[in-house]
Write a protein that holds these residues in place. Sequence first.
Motif, PDB file in Angstrom:
ATOM      1  N   ILE A  56      28.734  -9.050  23.066  1.00 39.35           N
ATOM      2  CA  ILE A  56      30.256  -9.330  23.379  1.00 39.35           C
ATOM      3  C   ILE A  56      31.208  -9.442  22.470  1.00 39.35           C
ATOM      4  O   ILE A  56      32.317  -9.059  22.577  1.00 39.35           O
ATOM      5  CB  ILE A  56      30.173 -10.748  24.139  1.00 39.35           C
ATOM      6  CG1 ILE A  56      29.344 -10.668  25.533  1.00 39.35           C
ATOM      7  CG2 ILE A  56      31.541 -11.294  24.566  1.00 39.35           C
ATOM      8  CD1 ILE A  56      28.938 -11.881  26.210  1.00 39.35           C
TER       9      ILE A  56
ATOM     10  N   LEU B 172      44.005 -11.007  18.101  1.00 38.91           N
ATOM     11  CA  LEU B 172      42.799 -10.725  18.893  1.00 38.91           C
ATOM     12  C   LEU B 172      41.752 -11.765  18.510  1.00 38.91           C
ATOM     13  O   LEU B 172      41.378 -11.858  17.305  1.00 38.91           O
ATOM     14  CB  LEU B 172      42.488  -9.197  18.390  1.00 38.91           C
ATOM     15  CG  LEU B 172      41.239  -8.543  19.490  1.00 38.91           C
ATOM     16  CD1 LEU B 172      41.014  -6.967  19.227  1.00 38.91           C
ATOM     17  CD2 LEU B 172      39.848  -9.224  19.356  1.00 38.91           C
TER      18      LEU B 172
ATOM     19  N   ARG C 161      32.129  -5.923  21.212  1.00 37.05           N
ATOM     20  CA  ARG C 161      32.955  -5.081  22.202  1.00 37.05           C
ATOM     21  C   ARG C 161      34.310  -5.575  22.163  1.00 37.05           C
ATOM     22  O   ARG C 161      35.331  -5.052  22.265  1.00 37.05           O
ATOM     23  CB  ARG C 161      32.021  -5.541  23.609  1.00 37.05           C
ATOM     24  CG  ARG C 161      32.920  -4.891  24.780  1.00 37.05           C
ATOM     25  CD  ARG C 161      32.218  -4.786  25.764  1.00 37.05           C
ATOM     26  NE  ARG C 161      32.027  -5.802  26.770  1.00 37.05           N
ATOM     27  CZ  ARG C 161      30.907  -6.589  26.708  1.00 37.05           C
ATOM     28  NH1 ARG C 161      29.919  -6.130  26.301  1.00 37.05           N
ATOM     29  NH2 ARG C 161      30.863  -7.785  27.241  1.00 37.05           N
ATOM     30  N   ARG C 162      34.466  -6.878  22.092  1.00 35.17           N
ATOM     31  CA  ARG C 162      35.905  -7.499  21.980  1.00 35.17           C
ATOM     32  C   ARG C 162      36.630  -7.163  20.680  1.00 35.17           C
ATOM     33  O   ARG C 162      37.857  -6.757  20.996  1.00 35.17           O
ATOM     34  CB  ARG C 162      35.818  -9.021  22.048  1.00 35.17           C
ATOM     35  CG  ARG C 162      35.544  -9.808  23.412  1.00 35.17           C
ATOM     36  CD  ARG C 162      35.501 -11.167  23.272  1.00 35.17           C
ATOM     37  NE  ARG C 162      35.153 -11.590  24.619  1.00 35.17           N
ATOM     38  CZ  ARG C 162      34.468 -12.615  25.147  1.00 35.17           C
ATOM     39  NH1 ARG C 162      34.289 -13.307  24.327  1.00 35.17           N
ATOM     40  NH2 ARG C 162      34.231 -12.955  26.556  1.00 35.17           N
TER      41      ARG C 162
ATOM     42  N   ARG D 154      38.240  -3.680  20.667  1.00 34.86           N
ATOM     43  CA  ARG D 154      39.606  -3.434  21.319  1.00 34.86           C
ATOM     44  C   ARG D 154      40.718  -3.591  20.297  1.00 34.86           C
ATOM     45  O   ARG D 154      41.825  -3.640  20.937  1.00 34.86           O
ATOM     46  CB  ARG D 154      39.892  -4.513  22.253  1.00 34.86           C
ATOM     47  CG  ARG D 154      38.471  -4.470  23.593  1.00 34.86           C
ATOM     48  CD  ARG D 154      38.680  -5.585  24.329  1.00 34.86           C
ATOM     49  NE  ARG D 154      37.673  -5.473  25.412  1.00 34.86           N
ATOM     50  CZ  ARG D 154      37.345  -6.591  26.191  1.00 34.86           C
ATOM     51  NH1 ARG D 154      37.951  -7.894  25.894  1.00 34.86           N
ATOM     52  NH2 ARG D 154      36.183  -6.559  27.152  1.00 34.86           N
TER      53      ARG D 154
ATOM     54  N   ASP E 174      34.307 -15.716  19.497  1.00 35.09           N
ATOM     55  CA  ASP E 174      32.870 -15.880  19.013  1.00 35.09           C
ATOM     56  C   ASP E 174      32.290 -17.156  18.823  1.00 35.09           C
ATOM     57  O   ASP E 174      30.966 -17.509  18.821  1.00 35.09           O
ATOM     58  CB  ASP E 174      32.636 -14.932  17.648  1.00 35.09           C
ATOM     59  CG  ASP E 174      33.559 -15.687  16.673  1.00 35.09           C
ATOM     60  OD1 ASP E 174      34.643 -16.309  16.942  1.00 35.09           O
ATOM     61  OD2 ASP E 174      33.185 -15.336  15.540  1.00 35.09           O
TER      62      ASP E 174
ATOM     63  N   THR F  14      38.178 -13.104  19.219  1.00 35.77           N
ATOM     64  CA  THR F  14      36.821 -12.635  19.909  1.00 35.77           C
ATOM     65  C   THR F  14      36.128 -13.529  20.683  1.00 35.77           C
ATOM     66  O   THR F  14      35.065 -13.476  21.259  1.00 35.77           O
ATOM     67  CB  THR F  14      35.913 -12.191  18.539  1.00 35.77           C
ATOM     68  OG1 THR F  14      35.680 -13.212  17.952  1.00 35.77           O
ATOM     69  CG2 THR F  14      36.614 -11.040  17.817  1.00 35.77           C
TER      70      THR F  14
END
Length: 265
Positions: free
Chosen positions: A203, A191, A206-207, A210, A195, A193
């Motif tokens: 944002i 995962l 939120r990522r 998940r 960033d 992000t």
Amino acid sequence: MRVWALPLALLALVACVTQSAAHRRAARAPAIVPMRAAHVDPERLAKRLAAIQPGWPRTRSYDCGRIKCVALTFDDGPGEHTGRLLDMLRRRGVLATFFVLGQMVAADHGPHLARRIVREGHEIGNHSWSHPALTGLSDDGVRRELRRTGELVRRLTGVRMRLMRPPYGATDAHVAREARREGLAQILWNLDTLDWRDRVSEIVARRAGRAKAGSIVLMHDIHPTTVRAVPHLLDTLTRRGFTFVTVSELYERPPVPGREYTERR
């Protein structure tokens, strides 16, 4: 007593009384004097850290095959925002894994932050010295990037790192071979992000929210927007029933040197 001897006797009596008073003062508890900050010898501190945490990293016992675990990882530090991130994690009782760059550990407050990462129970991993794509280096170049950072972290903290993350996630057979020789497992992620690209805290949170059970989440503690996202993403994942663990805790045993890991399935 002769008259001329009287003054001598009085002087002797005064001296006796003065000495007695001085003796009583010396027998009292010494006054508290403010101490100057002692010089910290990094070598001695590293030995002390190693002595109090044999077999580091000392992992907690979680059955991540049965509960929802997630490993938060932070790359490219330690930097100017890492201390604030550590404060947040400490307040929430959350442990993470930090993949550090040797040149960042060597700079400014890097030594202090590297020691703090270890002291507060987080896992520390090798992210190379200067963040090159290791696949573009010779075997000797890869070895130098990993070994230089490993030796610095060990000298400062007493810890021999067991994990590495190749910059950009770029790896191949010769990077794997050198990682194995250095005793380092290759930790990637499932995962991202993003960033580094989208520097908006909402944002990033939120990522990260998940994540699924067994996820390894990629973030960077050099970005203030990422650090500001951490409380929100911790709240989100906590509500979803996640337990926050280090990478080694995620697998419940030390990952195998040279092998690639992206998540726990």
